[in-house]
Design an enzyme around this catalytic site. Structure first.
Site, mmCIF file in Angstrom:
data_model
loop_
_atom_site.group_PDB
_atom_site.id
_atom_site.type_symbol
_atom_site.label_atom_id
_atom_site.label_comp_id
_atom_site.label_asym_id
_atom_site.label_seq_id
_atom_site.Cartn_x
_atom_site.Cartn_y
_atom_site.Cartn_z
ATOM 1 N N ASP A 1 72.631 8.254 26.689
ATOM 2 C CA ASP A 1 72.427 9.636 26.261
ATOM 3 C C ASP A 1 73.738 10.387 26.490
ATOM 4 O OD1 ASP A 1 71.770 12.305 26.056
ATOM 5 O OD2 ASP A 1 70.095 12.206 27.476
ATOM 6 N N ILE A 2 74.309 10.899 25.433
ATOM 7 C CA ILE A 2 75.640 11.522 25.521
ATOM 8 C C ILE A 2 75.635 12.762 26.423
ATOM 9 C CG2 ILE A 2 75.496 13.097 23.516
ATOM 10 C CD1 ILE A 2 78.289 11.909 22.697
ATOM 11 N N ASN B 1 75.169 20.706 12.541
ATOM 12 C CA ASN B 1 75.080 21.064 11.119
ATOM 13 C C ASN B 1 75.979 22.277 10.887
ATOM 14 O OD1 ASN B 1 73.511 23.499 11.596
ATOM 15 N ND2 ASN B 1 71.833 22.114 12.086
ATOM 16 N N GLY C 1 67.788 15.921 16.875
ATOM 17 C CA GLY C 1 68.626 14.789 17.253
ATOM 18 C C GLY C 1 69.550 15.101 18.412
ATOM 19 N N ASP D 1 72.081 16.998 18.515
ATOM 20 C CA ASP D 1 72.360 18.438 18.570
ATOM 21 C C ASP D 1 71.345 19.148 19.475
ATOM 22 O OD1 ASP D 1 73.500 20.859 17.932
ATOM 23 O OD2 ASP D 1 72.859 20.880 15.842
ATOM 24 N N SER E 1 76.312 11.500 11.745
ATOM 25 C CA SER E 1 75.699 11.375 10.401
ATOM 26 C C SER E 1 74.713 10.218 10.232
ATOM 27 C CB SER E 1 76.761 11.256 9.284
ATOM 28 O OG SER E 1 77.348 12.499 9.010
ATOM 29 N N THR E 2 74.511 9.411 11.281
ATOM 30 C CA THR E 2 73.656 8.229 11.075
ATOM 31 C C THR E 2 72.188 8.477 11.386
ATOM 32 O OG1 THR E 2 73.974 7.368 13.315
ATOM 33 C CG2 THR E 2 75.564 6.667 11.626
HETATM 34 P P1 ADP Z 1 73.099 13.638 11.991
HETATM 35 O O1 ADP Z 1 72.387 14.851 11.483
HETATM 36 O O2 ADP Z 1 74.608 13.799 12.017
HETATM 37 O O3 ADP Z 1 72.650 12.384 11.310
HETATM 38 P P2 ADP Z 1 71.462 13.014 14.363
HETATM 39 O O4 ADP Z 1 71.447 13.754 15.650
HETATM 40 O O5 ADP Z 1 70.222 13.022 13.546
HETATM 41 O O6 ADP Z 1 72.725 13.589 13.550
HETATM 42 O O7 ADP Z 1 71.880 11.516 14.627
HETATM 43 C C1 ADP Z 1 73.179 11.092 14.955
HETATM 44 C C2 ADP Z 1 73.105 9.933 15.922
HETATM 45 O O8 ADP Z 1 72.919 10.428 17.248
HETATM 46 C C3 ADP Z 1 71.973 8.951 15.662
HETATM 47 O O9 ADP Z 1 72.490 7.632 15.747
HETATM 48 C C4 ADP Z 1 71.002 9.223 16.808
HETATM 49 O O10 ADP Z 1 70.277 8.066 17.176
HETATM 50 C C5 ADP Z 1 71.962 9.627 17.902
HETATM 51 N N1 ADP Z 1 71.426 10.392 19.052
HETATM 52 C C6 ADP Z 1 70.296 11.152 19.121
HETATM 53 N N2 ADP Z 1 70.191 11.683 20.364
HETATM 54 C C7 ADP Z 1 71.272 11.248 21.078
HETATM 55 C C8 ADP Z 1 71.722 11.425 22.421
HETATM 56 N N3 ADP Z 1 71.055 12.185 23.300
HETATM 57 N N4 ADP Z 1 72.875 10.795 22.805
HETATM 58 C C9 ADP Z 1 73.576 10.041 21.941
HETATM 59 N N5 ADP Z 1 73.205 9.834 20.665
HETATM 60 C C10 ADP Z 1 72.059 10.427 20.237
#
Ligand code: ADP
Length: 171
Positions: free
Chosen positions: A10-11, A24, A32, A34, A117-118
């Site tokens: 988790d970042i 966005n 997500g 964000d 973006s994934t």
């Molecule tokens: P986007 O709208 O750019 O696609 P998302 O947040 O939907 O952004 O997804 C981008 C990536 O971040 C995905 O691979 C998702 O699994 C990942 N992600 C979601 N939550 C976390 C987190 N807490 N830490 C790291 N990566 C995350």
């Protein structure tokens, strides 16, 4: 020599100089990664983002990390995948490049990227990881960054990064 690695996790938990948010263009929060970053950073982050006046796709803007262990958040706006003929590759590369430029500007020596973006934006994960690694390898040296972490939220993404990172860079 800089260290570039993939980790699963988790970042929001990372004690690095800067974490990157997959934001966005409104910069006013979303789901997500964000949503997770805003939840962990506290309401001050949204106040700071409001003052930035949005952000173009392919660009990035910085705020403090507030309650996060990370000092800075670089909010990058990735492209929505739309088949691949709408400049998606170049816009995604630009996100990584602009974050490294912010790292230089803010003196951040360690930076952690999510797979921009994934998620909701549906960019194919393999293709996105390739662009992320290629762009970071091409630009980190000039940025002064010493440690780059690609933070993978799930094991599938982690495996993609591990495989691509094991392939040596072609000069
Ligand atoms: P986007 O709208 O750019 O696609 P998302 O947040 O939907 O952004 O997804 C981008 C990536 O971040 C995905 O691979 C998702 O699994 C990942 N992600 C979601 N939550 C976390 C987190 N807490 N830490 C790291 N990566 C995350």
């Amino acid at each position: 020599m800089a260290q570039i690695e993939a980790i699963q996790g988790d970042i929001t938990q990372l004690s690095v100089d800067a974490i990157v948010n997959a934001a966005n263009s409104s910069l006013l929060g979303g789901g997500g990664v964000d949503g997770a970053i805003h939840d962990a950073a506290g309401p001050e982050l949204l106040d700071a983002c409001r003052k930035l006046g949005g952000c173009a796709t392919g660009a990035a803007k910085a705020t403090p990390g507030f309650r996060l262990p990370a000092k800075w958040v670089f909010h990058a706006v990735g492209p929505v995948w739309d088949g691949g003929n709408r400049n998606e590759d170049r816009l995604l590369a630009s996100c990584y490049q602009q974050c490294l430029e912010l790292a230089r500007e803010y003196g951040a020596h360690s930076i952690a990227f999510p797979a921009i973006s994934t998620g909701v934006y549906r960019f194919p994960p393999d293709r996105a990881a390739n662009i992320a690694i290629r762009t970071v390898r091409a630009h980190f040296e000039a940025s002064g960054v010493e440690q780059v972490q690609f933070v993978c939220f799930n094991f599938e993404t982690f495996q993609i990064y591990e495989r691509l990172l094991s392939i040596p860079a072609i000069a």
